[in-house]
Enzyme design. Structure first.
Site, PDB file in Angstrom:
ATOM      1  N   LYS A  83       0.909  -1.173  -0.040  1.00 31.35           N
ATOM      2  CA  LYS A  83      -0.077   0.076  -0.086  1.00 31.35           C
ATOM      3  C   LYS A  83       0.843   1.115   0.059  1.00 31.35           C
ATOM      4  CE  LYS A  83      -4.340  -0.104   2.357  1.00 31.35           C
ATOM      5  NZ  LYS A  83      -5.048  -0.038   3.676  1.00 31.35           N
TER       6      LYS A  83
HETATM    7  C1  E4P Z   1      -8.442   0.776   3.978  1.00 30.14           C
HETATM    8  O1  E4P Z   1      -7.679   0.118   3.550  1.00 30.14           O
HETATM    9  C2  E4P Z   1      -8.155   1.413   5.428  1.00 30.14           C
HETATM   10  O2  E4P Z   1      -7.422   0.771   6.134  1.00 30.14           O
HETATM   11  C3  E4P Z   1      -9.738   1.699   5.989  1.00 30.14           C
HETATM   12  O3  E4P Z   1     -10.885   1.265   5.424  1.00 30.14           O
HETATM   13  C4  E4P Z   1      -9.683   3.098   6.796  1.00 30.14           C
HETATM   14  O4  E4P Z   1     -11.073   3.081   7.235  1.00 30.14           O
HETATM   15  P1  E4P Z   1     -11.278   4.103   8.279  1.00 30.14           P
HETATM   16  O5  E4P Z   1     -11.450   5.432   7.752  1.00 30.14           O
HETATM   17  O6  E4P Z   1     -12.759   3.705   8.814  1.00 30.14           O
HETATM   18  O7  E4P Z   1      -9.982   4.186   9.247  1.00 30.14           O
END
Ligand code: E4P
Length: 218
Positions: A83
């Site tokens: 990522k």
């Molecule tokens: C995605 O890869 C993220 O880890 C995640 O969906 C973030 O979600 P949040 O905005 O609830 O922290």
């Protein structure tokens, strides 16, 4: 639409994987921090539990650091997806890591233009953060719809839309309708998808009537 689960909690992952509900896993630095364990150990363990992609995020903010960290993370297991954030250096790192054959998930995406850049950089996944846009009073799902149209307009784009920052069962349904390829869903929301008060009520009344018959199927 496929389901990834958005957690680094291996107990949750094991339970939902056994139910056949997990096509992949996404983590981020905050989710890894919550485990209190080294990232390498957590990602390795999750990759051993799941056949699908397991996203692990770089923490460097400059190109060289992102590439070095991405290579290190990808070396943990074959199913790691690296990522990188939707920044100028993130898109450059995406191009470099994708060119080496790695699956790259471009995260922290809040606009269709960022998704366009991710696709041009060869990303395997783009992660638009629906919930965080909604938190600001914006329409997160509109970004998913825009990205779907943009990607469908160019056959050379192979990037999959991974609806992220999913907070409610309504988000899951709307992401599926909007054409997201995958939603990454927190475990509690995934479990809630099965819930409906009329199902509970109907089941209670069927079983009460059944009890009165004195019958048993087995
Ligand atoms: C995605 O890869 C993220 O880890 C995640 O969906 C973030 O979600 P949040 O905005 O609830 O922290």
């Amino acid at each position: 639409m496929r389901f990834f689960i958005d957690t680094a909690d291996t107990t949750e992952i094991a339970e939902l994987a056994a139910a056949g509900l997990v096509d992949g896993v996404t983590t981020n630095p905050s989710l890894i921090a919550k485990t209190g364990r080294p990232i390498k150990d957590v990602i390795k363990e999750i990759c051993g539990m799941i056949d699908g992609p397991v996203s692990a995020e770089v923490t460097a903010s400059r190109l060289d650091g992102m590439i070095a960290e991405g290579e290190r993370l990808a070396g943990i297991a074959k199913n790691v997806a690296v990522k990188v954030p939707s920044t100028f250096d993130g898109f450059r790192a995406c191009r470099a890591l994708s060119a080496q054959g790695m699956a790259v998930n471009v995260t922290l995406c809040f606009s269709a233009n960022q998704a366009l850049l991710a696709a041009k950089a060869g990303a395997r996944f783009i992660s638009p953060f629906v919930g965080r846009l909604d938190d600001l009073g914006l329409d997160g799902m509109e970004v998913i719809r825009e990205i779907r149209m943009i990607y469908d307009n160019d056959n050379s784009f192979k990037t999959e839309i991974l609806a992220s920052s999913i907070r409610t069962p309504l988000h899951v349904k709307q992401a599926a309708i909007a054409g997201a390829d995958i939603a990454t869903v927190p475990p509690a929301v995934l479990r809630n998808l099965a819930q409906h008060p009329l199902t509970e009520k109907g089941l209670a009344s069927f079983l009460a009537d059944w009890d009165k018959t004195g019958q048993a199927i087995l």
